[in-house]
Scaffold this motif. Structure first.
Motif, PDB file in Angstrom:
ATOM      1  N   ALA A  38       0.836  -1.214   0.000  1.00  0.00           N
ATOM      2  CA  ALA A  38       0.000   0.000   0.000  1.00  0.00           C
ATOM      3  C   ALA A  38       0.865   1.256   0.000  1.00  0.00           C
ATOM      4  O   ALA A  38       0.570   2.231  -0.707  1.00  0.00           O
ATOM      5  CB  ALA A  38      -0.930  -0.010   1.210  1.00  0.00           C
ATOM      6  N   ALA A  39       1.957   1.237   0.787  1.00  0.00           N
ATOM      7  CA  ALA A  39       2.848   2.398   0.874  1.00  0.00           C
ATOM      8  C   ALA A  39       3.538   2.668  -0.460  1.00  0.00           C
ATOM      9  O   ALA A  39       3.634   3.817  -0.914  1.00  0.00           O
ATOM     10  CB  ALA A  39       3.890   2.179   1.969  1.00  0.00           C
ATOM     11  N   GLY A  40       4.025   1.605  -1.100  1.00  0.00           N
ATOM     12  CA  GLY A  40       4.683   1.772  -2.400  1.00  0.00           C
ATOM     13  C   GLY A  40       3.725   2.297  -3.446  1.00  0.00           C
ATOM     14  O   GLY A  40       4.057   3.197  -4.230  1.00  0.00           O
ATOM     15  N   ARG A  41       2.519   1.761  -3.428  1.00  0.00           N
ATOM     16  CA  ARG A  41       1.499   2.174  -4.394  1.00  0.00           C
ATOM     17  C   ARG A  41       1.129   3.642  -4.216  1.00  0.00           C
ATOM     18  O   ARG A  41       1.138   4.421  -5.167  1.00  0.00           O
ATOM     19  CB  ARG A  41       0.265   1.284  -4.211  1.00  0.00           C
ATOM     20  CG  ARG A  41      -0.915   1.669  -5.052  1.00  0.00           C
ATOM     21  CD  ARG A  41      -2.099   0.739  -4.794  1.00  0.00           C
ATOM     22  NE  ARG A  41      -3.185   1.021  -5.718  1.00  0.00           N
ATOM     23  CZ  ARG A  41      -4.298   0.300  -5.790  1.00  0.00           C
ATOM     24  NH1 ARG A  41      -4.464  -0.737  -4.990  1.00  0.00           N
ATOM     25  NH2 ARG A  41      -5.238   0.617  -6.669  1.00  0.00           N
ATOM     26  N   ILE A  42       0.827   4.017  -2.986  1.00  0.00           N
ATOM     27  CA  ILE A  42       0.389   5.395  -2.719  1.00  0.00           C
ATOM     28  C   ILE A  42       1.540   6.371  -2.905  1.00  0.00           C
ATOM     29  O   ILE A  42       1.369   7.456  -3.473  1.00  0.00           O
ATOM     30  CB  ILE A  42      -0.193   5.501  -1.298  1.00  0.00           C
ATOM     31  CG1 ILE A  42      -1.494   4.697  -1.204  1.00  0.00           C
ATOM     32  CG2 ILE A  42      -0.445   6.959  -0.920  1.00  0.00           C
ATOM     33  CD1 ILE A  42      -2.031   4.527   0.210  1.00  0.00           C
ATOM     34  N   GLY A  43       2.735   6.007  -2.439  1.00  0.00           N
ATOM     35  CA  GLY A  43       3.893   6.888  -2.552  1.00  0.00           C
ATOM     36  C   GLY A  43       4.248   7.202  -3.990  1.00  0.00           C
ATOM     37  O   GLY A  43       4.490   8.365  -4.347  1.00  0.00           O
ATOM     38  N   LEU A  44       4.267   6.169  -4.847  1.00  0.00           N
ATOM     39  CA  LEU A  44       4.583   6.380  -6.267  1.00  0.00           C
ATOM     40  C   LEU A  44       3.524   7.251  -6.939  1.00  0.00           C
ATOM     41  O   LEU A  44       3.852   8.155  -7.714  1.00  0.00           O
ATOM     42  CB  LEU A  44       4.667   5.029  -6.989  1.00  0.00           C
ATOM     43  CG  LEU A  44       5.932   4.201  -6.756  1.00  0.00           C
ATOM     44  CD1 LEU A  44       5.772   2.807  -7.354  1.00  0.00           C
ATOM     45  CD2 LEU A  44       7.147   4.894  -7.357  1.00  0.00           C
ATOM     46  N   ALA A  45       2.259   6.970  -6.644  1.00  0.00           N
ATOM     47  CA  ALA A  45       1.169   7.747  -7.249  1.00  0.00           C
ATOM     48  C   ALA A  45       1.214   9.206  -6.810  1.00  0.00           C
ATOM     49  O   ALA A  45       1.026  10.118  -7.621  1.00  0.00           O
ATOM     50  CB  ALA A  45      -0.178   7.124  -6.875  1.00  0.00           C
ATOM     51  N   ALA A  46       1.486   9.425  -5.518  1.00  0.00           N
ATOM     52  CA  ALA A  46       1.553  10.797  -4.997  1.00  0.00           C
ATOM     53  C   ALA A  46       2.680  11.566  -5.671  1.00  0.00           C
ATOM     54  O   ALA A  46       2.518  12.736  -6.056  1.00  0.00           O
ATOM     55  CB  ALA A  46       1.765  10.761  -3.482  1.00  0.00           C
ATOM     56  N   LEU A  47       3.830  10.911  -5.832  1.00  0.00           N
ATOM     57  CA  LEU A  47       4.983  11.553  -6.464  1.00  0.00           C
ATOM     58  C   LEU A  47       4.680  11.932  -7.904  1.00  0.00           C
ATOM     59  O   LEU A  47       4.956  13.064  -8.334  1.00  0.00           O
ATOM     60  CB  LEU A  47       6.189  10.608  -6.405  1.00  0.00           C
ATOM     61  CG  LEU A  47       7.491  11.120  -7.024  1.00  0.00           C
ATOM     62  CD1 LEU A  47       7.978  12.369  -6.303  1.00  0.00           C
ATOM     63  CD2 LEU A  47       8.566  10.032  -6.996  1.00  0.00           C
ATOM     64  N   LEU A  48       4.080  11.021  -8.651  1.00  0.00           N
ATOM     65  CA  LEU A  48       3.782  11.277 -10.056  1.00  0.00           C
ATOM     66  C   LEU A  48       2.753  12.406 -10.211  1.00  0.00           C
ATOM     67  O   LEU A  48       2.938  13.331 -11.019  1.00  0.00           O
ATOM     68  CB  LEU A  48       3.268  10.011 -10.740  1.00  0.00           C
ATOM     69  CG  LEU A  48       2.913  10.148 -12.226  1.00  0.00           C
ATOM     70  CD1 LEU A  48       4.092  10.661 -13.035  1.00  0.00           C
ATOM     71  CD2 LEU A  48       2.410   8.822 -12.789  1.00  0.00           C
ATOM     72  N   LEU A  49       1.672  12.355  -9.428  1.00  0.00           N
ATOM     73  CA  LEU A  49       0.650  13.402  -9.549  1.00  0.00           C
ATOM     74  C   LEU A  49       1.184  14.770  -9.123  1.00  0.00           C
ATOM     75  O   LEU A  49       0.844  15.793  -9.726  1.00  0.00           O
ATOM     76  CB  LEU A  49      -0.580  13.047  -8.719  1.00  0.00           C
ATOM     77  CG  LEU A  49      -1.544  12.019  -9.315  1.00  0.00           C
ATOM     78  CD1 LEU A  49      -2.852  11.993  -8.529  1.00  0.00           C
ATOM     79  CD2 LEU A  49      -1.849  12.281 -10.775  1.00  0.00           C
ATOM     80  N   TYR A  50       2.032  14.784  -8.094  1.00  0.00           N
ATOM     81  CA  TYR A  50       2.597  16.066  -7.663  1.00  0.00           C
ATOM     82  C   TYR A  50       3.529  16.633  -8.729  1.00  0.00           C
ATOM     83  O   TYR A  50       3.550  17.847  -8.974  1.00  0.00           O
ATOM     84  CB  TYR A  50       3.345  15.907  -6.338  1.00  0.00           C
ATOM     85  CG  TYR A  50       3.823  17.226  -5.778  1.00  0.00           C
ATOM     86  CD1 TYR A  50       2.910  18.163  -5.300  1.00  0.00           C
ATOM     87  CD2 TYR A  50       5.183  17.543  -5.750  1.00  0.00           C
ATOM     88  CE1 TYR A  50       3.326  19.385  -4.804  1.00  0.00           C
ATOM     89  CE2 TYR A  50       5.615  18.771  -5.253  1.00  0.00           C
ATOM     90  CZ  TYR A  50       4.684  19.681  -4.782  1.00  0.00           C
ATOM     91  OH  TYR A  50       5.106  20.895  -4.300  1.00  0.00           O
TER      92      TYR A  50
END
Length: 300
Positions: A38-50
């Protein structure tokens, strides 16, 4: 007409991507723990969207009361369901987890009765919810429910993930006036600020030995199933409305079962198909489809 075709293609693509997330969670669980997935999934998505946000010259929403809802949606729409579904899939097939997502409209009807002033329960909604939850009992199994073994608890965890998504759908209405991309980036950044430290403290991910398939799966979950899917979702909302987007609730379980059968060679139990149909019947009845279906016959 062109916009209609485009919207249906995007909706189907979105359902295929989200339906596939159950497959990739199952693969990643082979060598990575649920919270770290869950952390890897959310972290990568947050980085890309930001990064996309900054590239467009945009900034996060200004501080205000709406941040209470941003935090709530981050927790209930990302941190909790992603973690619960990952924990659940340790003990059940990905296809079964996908079928449980068909309960989202039923949970939404039930919760909206208490959280909104204009979506109270009616006789049809009550009947539909009862039929839908009968489908859940069929899916899990009446005797299994009383036993509360690992499989039952796993299914209940995934069902709780569906419940979280339902609450999120209602809370998200409080954010409807905010710019969608900025809001989505803010939600994922808040979620990553919670789940990444949790992964570090609880899982010590540096001590894990993930195999390549797990790393690829987490990458797909973060970049495709979360970040890119969010962009597709925003495009669908630009073309159509939230009611059209809700059709995903029926497509995602179908794609989830399809991917699980094709790539993981899962063989859903006979009661899975029966339960899915009963849940869909409950959704149909709860949305007044039952009475609309009967009226022509009554007037004939």
């Amino acid at each position: 007409m062109r916009n209609q075709i485009q919207s249906y293609l995007l909706l189907t693509t979105l359902a295929a991507i989200w339906g596939g997330s159950f497959l990739f969670i199952k693969i990643a669980l082979g060598s990575v723990t649920p919270i770290t997935i869950a952390a890897g999934r959310i972290g990568l998505a947050a980085l890309l969207l930001y990064m996309i946000l900054r590239w467009k010259g945009l900034s996060l929403p200004a501080m205000g009361k709406h941040w209470i809802y941003i935090v709530a949606v981050a927790m209930l729409g990302n941190v909790l369901p992603f973690s619960l579904i990952s924990f659940g899939e340790q003990h059940i097939d990905s296809s079964l987890a996908a079928v449980l997502m068909a309960t989202i409209p039923l949970f939404t009807i039930l919760i909206a009765h208490f959280m909104t002033s204009d979506e109270k329960m009616t006789a049809e909604k009550t009947l539909g919810v009862l039929i839908g939850f009968l489908g859940i009992v069929i899916l899990i199994g009446p005797s299994t429910l009383l036993d509360l073994g690992k499989q039952t608890l796993a299914q209940l965890m995934v069902a709780c993930g569906a419940l979280c998504y339902s609450v999120t759908g209602i809370l998200s209405r409080k954010l409807s006036k905010l710019p969608k991309l900025q809001c989505a980036a803010a939600i994922l950044l808040v979620a990553s600020a919670v789940i990444v430290p949790a992964s570090v403290l609880l899982d010590q991910p540096w001590a894990l030995k993930p195999d390549p398939s797990a790393l690829i799966s987490i990458g797909i979950l973060g970049l495709l199933a979360t970040a890119v899917a969010q962009l597709i979702l925003l495009k669908v909302l630009d073309l159509r409305n939230a009611s059209f987007l809700s059709l995903n609730n029926y497509l995602i379980p179908l794609f989830g079962v399809f991917w699980g059968v094709v790539f993981l060679f899962e063989r859903p139990a006979p009661n899975t198909g029966i339960a899915f149909l009963v849940i869909l019947l409950g959704v149909f009845v709860s949305q007044s489809g039952f009475m609309r279906f009967l009226r022509p016959a009554a007037n004939a």
